[in-house]
Design an enzyme around this catalytic site. Structure first.
Site, PDB file in Angstrom:
ATOM      1  N   ASP A 118       0.806  -1.220   0.000  1.00 59.19           N
ATOM      2  CA  ASP A 118       0.000   0.000   0.000  1.00 59.19           C
ATOM      3  C   ASP A 118       0.840   1.273   0.000  1.00 59.19           C
ATOM      4  OD1 ASP A 118       0.937  -0.508   2.576  1.00 59.19           O
ATOM      5  OD2 ASP A 118      -1.029  -0.856   3.426  1.00 59.19           O
ATOM      6  N   ASN A 131      -7.636  -2.631  14.365  1.00 58.55           N
ATOM      7  CA  ASN A 131      -9.015  -2.924  13.955  1.00 58.55           C
ATOM      8  C   ASN A 131      -9.105  -4.113  12.985  1.00 58.55           C
ATOM      9  OD1 ASN A 131      -8.086  -1.910  11.528  1.00 58.55           O
ATOM     10  ND2 ASN A 131      -9.472  -0.151  11.445  1.00 58.55           N
ATOM     11  N   HIS A 137      -7.306  -4.484  10.155  1.00 56.34           N
ATOM     12  CA  HIS A 137      -7.021  -4.253   8.724  1.00 56.34           C
ATOM     13  C   HIS A 137      -5.747  -4.979   8.294  1.00 56.34           C
ATOM     14  CE1 HIS A 137      -4.723  -0.369   9.932  1.00 56.34           C
ATOM     15  NE2 HIS A 137      -3.813  -1.197   9.448  1.00 56.34           N
ATOM     16  N   GLU A 155      -9.759  -1.811   5.263  1.00 56.08           N
ATOM     17  CA  GLU A 155     -10.406  -1.531   6.542  1.00 56.08           C
ATOM     18  C   GLU A 155     -11.611  -2.450   6.744  1.00 56.08           C
ATOM     19  OE1 GLU A 155      -8.943   0.246   8.585  1.00 56.08           O
ATOM     20  OE2 GLU A 155      -8.298   2.196   7.845  1.00 56.08           O
TER      21      GLU A 155
HETATM   22  C1  F6R Z   1       1.500  -1.483   6.072  1.00 53.98           C
HETATM   23  C2  F6R Z   1       0.247  -2.184   6.209  1.00 53.98           C
HETATM   24  C3  F6R Z   1      -0.565  -2.124   7.467  1.00 53.98           C
HETATM   25  C4  F6R Z   1       0.253  -2.443   8.718  1.00 53.98           C
HETATM   26  C5  F6R Z   1      -0.614  -2.324   9.962  1.00 53.98           C
HETATM   27  C6  F6R Z   1       0.177  -2.556  11.227  1.00 53.98           C
HETATM   28  O1  F6R Z   1       2.028  -1.660   4.772  1.00 53.98           O
HETATM   29  O2  F6R Z   1      -0.148  -2.785   5.287  1.00 53.98           O
HETATM   30  O3  F6R Z   1      -1.631  -3.037   7.362  1.00 53.98           O
HETATM   31  O4  F6R Z   1       0.795  -3.727   8.615  1.00 53.98           O
HETATM   32  O5  F6R Z   1      -1.195  -1.056  10.020  1.00 53.98           O
HETATM   33  O6  F6R Z   1       1.094  -1.517  11.395  1.00 53.98           O
HETATM   34  P1  F6R Z   1       2.242  -1.589  12.477  1.00 53.98           P
HETATM   35  O7  F6R Z   1       3.172  -2.664  12.071  1.00 53.98           O
HETATM   36  O8  F6R Z   1       2.904  -0.222  12.437  1.00 53.98           O
HETATM   37  O9  F6R Z   1       1.575  -1.867  13.783  1.00 53.98           O
END
Ligand code: F6R
Length: 242
Positions: free
Chosen positions: A67, A136, A138, A143
């Site tokens: 992403d 949450n 995701h 989301e």
């Molecule tokens: C990032 C991504 C997100 C993260 C998620 C957890 O490329 O795809 O889904 O993996 O937000 O983020 P952290 O590792 O910072 O807790």
């Protein structure tokens, strides 16, 4: 889902790096799906080290990131382009043109989503997809409520995700409201998925994943339908799982 229980962040990062190194060395031209965020940083450090020590080469590796925010320039330290270059790509022998990150600055974002999907299809498959998970549930920036049939698309980021990610920005107002993300179906087409979860703040999320139902309200639960997922979780992350 294979569950690997590790002590802490360090052990999780080491396990993940070793798993990737082994897989990469078994495959001719590996295609990796990469994530940003705090979770995989330790793993990337270890991959850089392994590359320096000659245990792994990125010369034949192609990568696709999950992403990117919409509207941040590639030089913005909060963009995922910047993150990936800073945390991995600038420090290993990957070839220019072999790494791919969605471009959140294209005027025609819909077309960018289609092109990104096309590039993944042309690469044939993602051999190993690395995932973190949001509080949450995701995955990528998919989301809660995102259809399991989604492909690469533009998303409105939820308040909770913007709040969680505001730790990297000066204030929440600077956090973009939109992003491009690989879709859930795109992620699920990966041959092999490694989900990394560390820390107490993810404990409830992990308990819901391991004990709850598969539902579009909780995107990470889709992984229970994939037949080759390895979950690497540390003690703090598992602290609320029965
Ligand atoms: C990032 C991504 C997100 C993260 C998620 C957890 O490329 O795809 O889904 O993996 O937000 O983020 P952290 O590792 O910072 O807790």
């Amino acid at each position: 889902m294979k569950i690997v229980k590790v002590k802490d962040y360090e052990e999780m990062s080491q396990y993940a790096a070793d798993y990737l190194i082994k897989k990469i060395n078994e495959i001719d031209c590996p295609v990796l799906g990469l994530a940003t965020g705090s979770t995989p940083e330790g793993m990337y450090e270890k991959l850089i080290q392994a590359n320096k020590e000659g245990k792994i080469s990125f010369k034949n590796i192609t990568t696709f990131n999950l992403d990117e925010y919409v509207g941040l320039s590639e030089e913005d330290p909060n963009s995922y382009h910047f993150f990936m270059k800073d945390k991995l790509l600038n420090h290993v022998d990957i070839q220019e043109g072999n790494y791919h990150i969605p471009d959140g600055n294209k005027i025609d974002l819909e077309k960018e989503c289609q092109n990104y999907e096309k590039l993944i299809q042309e690469a044939g498959r993602i051999d190993i997809q690395i995932l973190g998970v949001g509080v949450n549930g995701h995955i990528g920036f998919n989301e809660p409520g995102t259809p399991f049939t989604s492909r690469t698309h533009i998303v409105e980021l939820s308040e909770s995700t913007r709040q969680a990610n505001s730790r990297f920005f000066n204030s929440i107002d600077e956090v973009p409201t939109k992003a491009i993300t690989m879709g859930i179906e795109t992620i699920m087409e990966s041959k092999d998925i490694m989900l990394l979860v560390s820390g107490e703040q993810k404990a409830e999320t992990l308990a819901r994943l391991l004990e709850g139902e598969v539902s579009e309200d909780f995107p990470v639960s889709v992984l229970k339908k994939h037949n080759h997922v390895t979950l690497v979780a540390d003690e703090a992350a598992l602290s609320k799982t029965k």
